[in-house]
Structure formats: structure tokens, C-alpha cells
Design a protein around this motif. Structure first.
Motif, short mmCIF file in Angstrom:
data_model
loop_
_atom_site.label_atom_id
_atom_site.label_comp_id
_atom_site.label_asym_id
_atom_site.label_seq_id
_atom_site.Cartn_x
_atom_site.Cartn_y
_atom_site.Cartn_z
N GLY A 19 1.20 -1.22 -0.09
CA GLY A 19 -0.06 -0.04 0.13
C GLY A 19 1.22 1.10 -0.04
N LEU A 20 0.63 1.61 -0.78
CA LEU A 20 1.78 2.99 -1.49
C LEU A 20 0.73 4.36 -0.75
CD1 LEU A 20 3.88 5.03 -1.83
CD2 LEU A 20 3.06 4.77 -4.48
N HIS A 21 0.88 5.16 -0.32
CA HIS A 21 -0.29 5.99 0.55
C HIS A 21 -1.21 5.43 1.01
CE1 HIS A 21 3.25 9.12 -0.46
NE2 HIS A 21 3.82 8.73 0.86
N THR A 22 -1.56 4.75 1.65
CA THR A 22 -2.86 3.68 2.66
C THR A 22 -3.59 5.08 3.40
OG1 THR A 22 -1.74 2.67 4.15
CG2 THR A 22 -2.24 1.81 1.70
N CYS A 23 -4.92 5.24 2.15
CA CYS A 23 -5.57 6.32 3.29
C CYS A 23 -6.25 6.36 4.73
CB CYS A 23 -6.26 7.75 2.17
SG CYS A 23 -7.23 8.86 2.65
N GLY A 24 -5.45 6.87 5.68
CA GLY A 24 -6.52 7.04 6.82
C GLY A 24 -5.92 5.30 7.11
N ASP A 25 -8.22 4.80 7.29
CA ASP A 25 -8.29 3.31 8.23
C ASP A 25 -8.14 2.71 7.50
OD1 ASP A 25 -8.70 5.24 10.35
OD2 ASP A 25 -10.95 3.98 9.89
N LEU A 26 -6.82 2.93 5.50
CA LEU A 26 -6.91 1.67 4.96
C LEU A 26 -5.52 1.15 5.65
CD1 LEU A 26 -7.56 0.21 2.84
CD2 LEU A 26 -6.40 1.67 0.84
N THR A 29 -9.74 7.40 12.47
CA THR A 29 -10.92 6.79 13.56
C THR A 29 -10.64 5.25 14.33
OG1 THR A 29 -11.95 4.80 12.23
CG2 THR A 29 -12.68 7.50 12.18
N LYS A 30 -9.38 4.68 14.26
CA LYS A 30 -9.29 3.25 14.55
C LYS A 30 -7.52 4.29 14.84
CE LYS A 30 -11.40 -0.04 11.19
NZ LYS A 30 -11.16 -1.42 10.80
N PHE A 31 -7.27 4.57 16.16
CA PHE A 31 -6.52 5.22 17.07
C PHE A 31 -6.80 4.81 18.63
CE2 PHE A 31 -2.98 7.51 19.70
CZ PHE A 31 -2.07 6.94 18.65
N PRO A 32 -5.85 3.95 19.37
CA PRO A 32 -5.32 3.28 18.70
C PRO A 32 -4.53 2.00 18.14
CG PRO A 32 -4.72 2.97 21.36
CD PRO A 32 -6.09 4.36 20.76
N MET A 33 -4.56 1.59 17.94
CA MET A 33 -4.58 -0.09 17.39
C MET A 33 -3.67 -1.14 17.96
SD MET A 33 -2.93 -0.43 13.50
CE MET A 33 -3.74 -2.64 12.92
N SER A 34 -3.19 -0.77 18.59
CA SER A 34 -1.74 -1.41 19.76
C SER A 34 -2.81 -1.72 21.54
CB SER A 34 -0.73 -1.26 20.50
OG SER A 34 -0.47 0.32 21.12
N SER A 62 -3.48 1.57 24.09
CA SER A 62 -5.34 1.29 24.58
C SER A 62 -4.86 1.04 26.12
CB SER A 62 -6.08 0.20 23.84
OG SER A 62 -5.71 0.10 22.88
N ALA A 63 -3.84 0.30 27.02
CA ALA A 63 -4.10 0.08 28.39
C ALA A 63 -4.17 0.64 28.98
CB ALA A 63 -3.35 -1.19 28.86
N GLN A 64 -3.19 2.27 28.28
CA GLN A 64 -2.60 3.56 29.09
C GLN A 64 -3.69 5.03 28.80
OE1 GLN A 64 1.54 4.73 28.29
NE2 GLN A 64 1.72 2.82 27.40
N GLY A 65 -4.94 4.35 28.46
CA GLY A 65 -5.45 5.35 27.76
C GLY A 65 -5.91 6.35 26.94
N VAL A 66 -4.67 6.15 25.72
CA VAL A 66 -3.81 7.08 24.87
C VAL A 66 -4.77 7.17 23.92
CG1 VAL A 66 -1.90 8.08 23.38
CG2 VAL A 66 -1.24 6.31 25.17
N THR A 67 -5.43 8.39 23.34
CA THR A 67 -5.89 8.47 22.75
C THR A 67 -5.45 9.70 21.67
OG1 THR A 67 -7.32 10.31 23.87
CG2 THR A 67 -8.19 8.13 23.69
#
Length: 426
Positions: A229-236, A264-269, A273-278
Motif C-alpha cells: 500500500g503506497l500512501h494508504t489513506c486513513g483507516d486503510l 478513526t482507528k487509534f490506537p491499534m496496540s 489502549s491500556a494506558q488510555g492514550v487517544t
């Protein structure tokens, strides 16, 4: 190759840094005057230094922000600190020097490309070809977000790889097919004409790649897949990583993401997520900016942003409860015209004469907003680093046995979204 420990430490440092500068990241630039961002958000010592030297710094903006900090200690510290928290500050990130020679041959299949696109396709295609050669069996490249077929056609015709391009945009797919036909006529590669196939399909994390590939390449029923994927946009970009971890037939991954503002999908890890990072919309929008591009092209805030900022200050001083949500974009060549159009759009009385407005704008100093805008843009790299390191950690924590790399693939001056996430299962 990256490890979980290295990525976790890099993420901790960047999140701690962004916490310190969060008010600057999260501010709305159009509120610059009314909310007094200059006084409230910048460190006092930095602000004084900028105020003392504002004209000189703006006149030599590219030279100063590109590293000539000898006379501006506070500014140098701010920009250097921001740069250290971009991906440039992660020593484990690799370049291509150890994989390819520095002087790469020119592409033959470079027709109908801009110099920027040719640079991107040249580097990406060579990396993908190198990955596919590591497989002992046939590898079909599946290009997510195929666009106009620049990368996929190069892989198919230049490197003789079977490629399936996946694209949802019908106009792009039509352009891709037209371009492919022209390439076939020009290059006359009959033995490679069947290498490229294209499908109109939306890429989802549960997409059955084996099923759709068999329809296009029935002679490769047991092929491995390289998902590119060369410059896959956003959630792609996120979806591509999810497919890699889910589908055992996808042996290789090469993904260069972009358009963080659409993410819209962040964080992935699970680690973040466990640290509540948004991440807020404003932070993701800022991540799309490139300080180098702003400096090189001198793309400082346009008159419209200055007009909007000054208009808000005047209106809120007179009508504190006014809402600016319905204002939108207004095209005007002068501030007085902008002010009058904006008042009409907001159903407000025009409470300054044209002469008064001309005088107000004449006395308005745009330098401080320009400097604030560039300072804020310097933080973009740290936000991008968190986004990409989060994706890398997602791959590392997924349980899939793979080598994961973060590679600086492009020249940053040519293509600011220059980092590729590369993974290979073993």
C-alpha cells in the motif's frame, strides 16, 4: 528490526513530550488572537526571544528553522526538541542503504508520473521486489488502494510480478486501465501483459484474499501474498495491518500510510489502549503537516486565516456569545470585504466602517501568528511518530511470528510521508 522494548520506550518518550506541548497541539489556530495563544501557550523565554527578533526570523525563516539557531537559543531548543521526538530520533529506524545500492536504476515504466510519484514508485517497487524474492514460492502482490495503478503496473511490467490492484474509486480504476493499455502498447511486453489485474472492491479486514486472487490468477492456487500500500489513506493502512495479522497466506507487508486526519482507528496496540492514550481530530490534522514543506514553499498562513482570526477577535469583543460554526470559507481579497461578508453570513450588523476596518488591518501584526503556526507545525513529526510506532507495536504484540521494520523509504524533501512499515512472517 524493531523489538517491543524499543518501540515501547520510543512511545513513552514521545507521549511524555506531547503531554507537555498538548495545549499548543490542541489549540484552534483561528482563536489565536481572542484566546491569546501567544501569551498563554508559548514558554516565556521563547516568547521574549521571538518578540525581540520576530522580523529577522520571519525574513530568514527557512535558514533559521533549518538549523541556524546560533543567535536564537530558545527557538533552537524548541525546534531541536521537537525534531528529536519525530521518527528521526529513533536510531533503530532503518534506511535502504543496507538493502539497495544508493544509485538505483531509472524506471522504464515511468510514463505519466510526476517526479514525486516516480520517486515513490521507484523506491517502493524495489523494496517489494526484494521482499518477494525472499519467498521460495510464487508471491502475488496485492496492492490495497491501487489508485491509478502507478505502483502495481511497475511491479507487473518492470519486475515481472503478478499483481492484483484493489481500488474502490471507479474513476481511479478507469484511469488505471487506460494507463495500463497505453503502457502495453508502448513497451510491448506480451509475456507480462497478464501480470496486472484490477478489481473494484472495498478492502476490509475480513476480505478473503485467496478467493479474489484465484479469480484473477487461477494458475497460482497456492501462492503467497505480499500486501502492499503506497500512501494508504486513513483507516486503510490500519486495515492492511489487520489483514496481515489475520491471514496466514499474507507473508509480506509493505505499507506507507497517509491522511492521518481521516484516521478513526487509534490506537491499534493494546500497549497504548491500556494506558488510555487517544488522539484528537486536531492532533491528527496537525500530523499531516510538514515543516520542511512549509519552509521550502513559504506556505505561511494565508490572508484568509489572518482575516478569520482578526474577525473573531472583533466580533467576540462586541458580541461575546456569537457562534462561528456557520461561518465556513469566505473568499475575499481585503479584510474589510471579508468582515462585511462574514457579518452578513452570521446575521450580524456591520459595526465598523470600511475606513475603520482598513485601519485596523493596517495596524495588525501578522508576524506572531506566522511564527506560532510554524512552531506548531514543528510538532507534527512527534504525532506521526506515535501513530506509526503504535502500528508497529500492534504487529509485534499480535502473536504472529514476524520480523517488523520501520524504514525511511523516501526522501523527506520529496515525499514527507516517507516511512514504510515492513513485515515478513517466518
Amino acid at each position: 528490526m524493531l523489538s517491543r522494548e524499543i518501540v515501547q520506550e520510543a512511545l513513552r518518550k514521545r507521549i511524555a513530550f506531547l503531554d507537555k506541548v498538548q495545549p499548543i497541539v490542541e489549540c484552534h489556530v483561528v482563536d489565536f488572537l481572542w484566546e491569546n495563544h501567544w501569551q498563554k501557550l508559548l514558554p516565556e523565554a521563547l516568547r521574549w526571544e521571538l518578540e525581540e527578533n520576530s522580523v529577522k526570523i520571519v525574513e530568514n525563516l527557512q535558514e533559521v528553522f533549518s538549523g541556524n539557531y546560533s543567535k536564537f537559543e530558545q527557538l533552537g531548543q524548541f525546534i531541536t526538541n521537537a525534531g528529536c521526538h519525530s521518527l528521526q530520533g529513533v536510531p533503530e529506524i532503518e534506511g535502504l542503504d543496507g538493502i539497495f545500492p544508493k544509485d538505483l536504476q531509472n524506471l522504464k515504466v515511468s510514463d505519466f508520473m510526476t517526479p514525486k510519484k516516480e520517486h515513490e514508485v521507484k523506491k517502493t517497487s524495489q523494496l517489494i521486489s526484494w521482499l518477494c524474492k525472499k519467498s521460495s514460492s510464487t508471491t502475488v502482490v496485492i496492492d490495497a488502494g491501487d489508485g491509478k495503478g502507478y505502483l502495481s503496473s511497475c511491479l507487473a511490467f518492470e519486475y515481472n510480478l503478478p499483481v492484483l490492484g484493489l481500488e474502490t474509486n471507479a474513476n481511479y480504476q478507469k484511469s488505471s486501465k487506460n494507463r495500463i493499455e497505453k503502457l502495453k502498447k508502448k513497451w510491448k511486453l506480451p509475456d507480462r501483459e497478464d501480470n496486472y489485474k484490477s478489481l473494484a472492491v472495498t478492502v476490509t479486514s475480513d476480505l478473503n484474499l485467496r478467493e479474489i486472487t484465484l479469480k484473477s490468477f487461477p494458475k497460482y492456487p497456492e501462492a503467497n501474498f505480499c500486501l502492499s500500500g503506497l500512501h494508504t489513506c486513513g483507516d486503510l493502512a490500519v486495515t492492511c495491518l489487520e489483514i496481515f495479522t489475520r491471514d496466514p497466506d499474507v507473508k509480506f507487508l509493505c505499507n506507507i500510510g497517509c491522511c492521518y486526519n481521516l484516521l478513526t482507528k487509534f490506537p491499534m496496540s493494546s500497549f497504548l489502549s491500556a494506558q488510555g492514550v487517544t488522539m484528537t481530530d486536531r492532533a491528527r490534522m496537525l500530523a499531516c503537516q510538514s515543516l520542511n514543506t512549509i519552509l521550502r514553499e513559504k506556505s505561511l498562513p494565508s490572508n484568509s486565516l489572518h482575516f478569520r482570526t482578526l474577525f473573531e477577535q472583533l466580533v467576540k469583543a462586541k458580541h461575546p456569545d456569537s457562534s462561528f460554526q456557520q461561518l465556513g470559507k469566505i473568499k475575499s481579497s481585503t479584510f474589510s470585504d471579508y468582515f462585511q461578508r462574514a457579518c452578513i453570513k452570521m446575521n450580524l450588523p456591520i459595526f465598523h466602517s470600511q475606513e475603520e476596518l482598513d485601519e485596523i488591518f493596517k495596524n495588525y501584526n501578522r508576524t506572531f501568528l506566522d511564527l506560532f503556526y510554524v512552531l506548531r507545525a514543528s510538532l507534527a513529526g512527534a504525532i506521526e511518530a506515535v501513530i506509526l510506532l503504535d502500528r508497529v507495536h500492534y504487529l509485534l504484540e499480535s502473536g504472529v511470528q514476524s520480523k517488523v521494520h520501520l524504514i525511511k523509504l523516501f526522501d523527506y524533501e520529496i515525499s514527507p510521508r516517507c516511512y514504510a512499515i515492513v513485515a515478513e512472517k517466518f
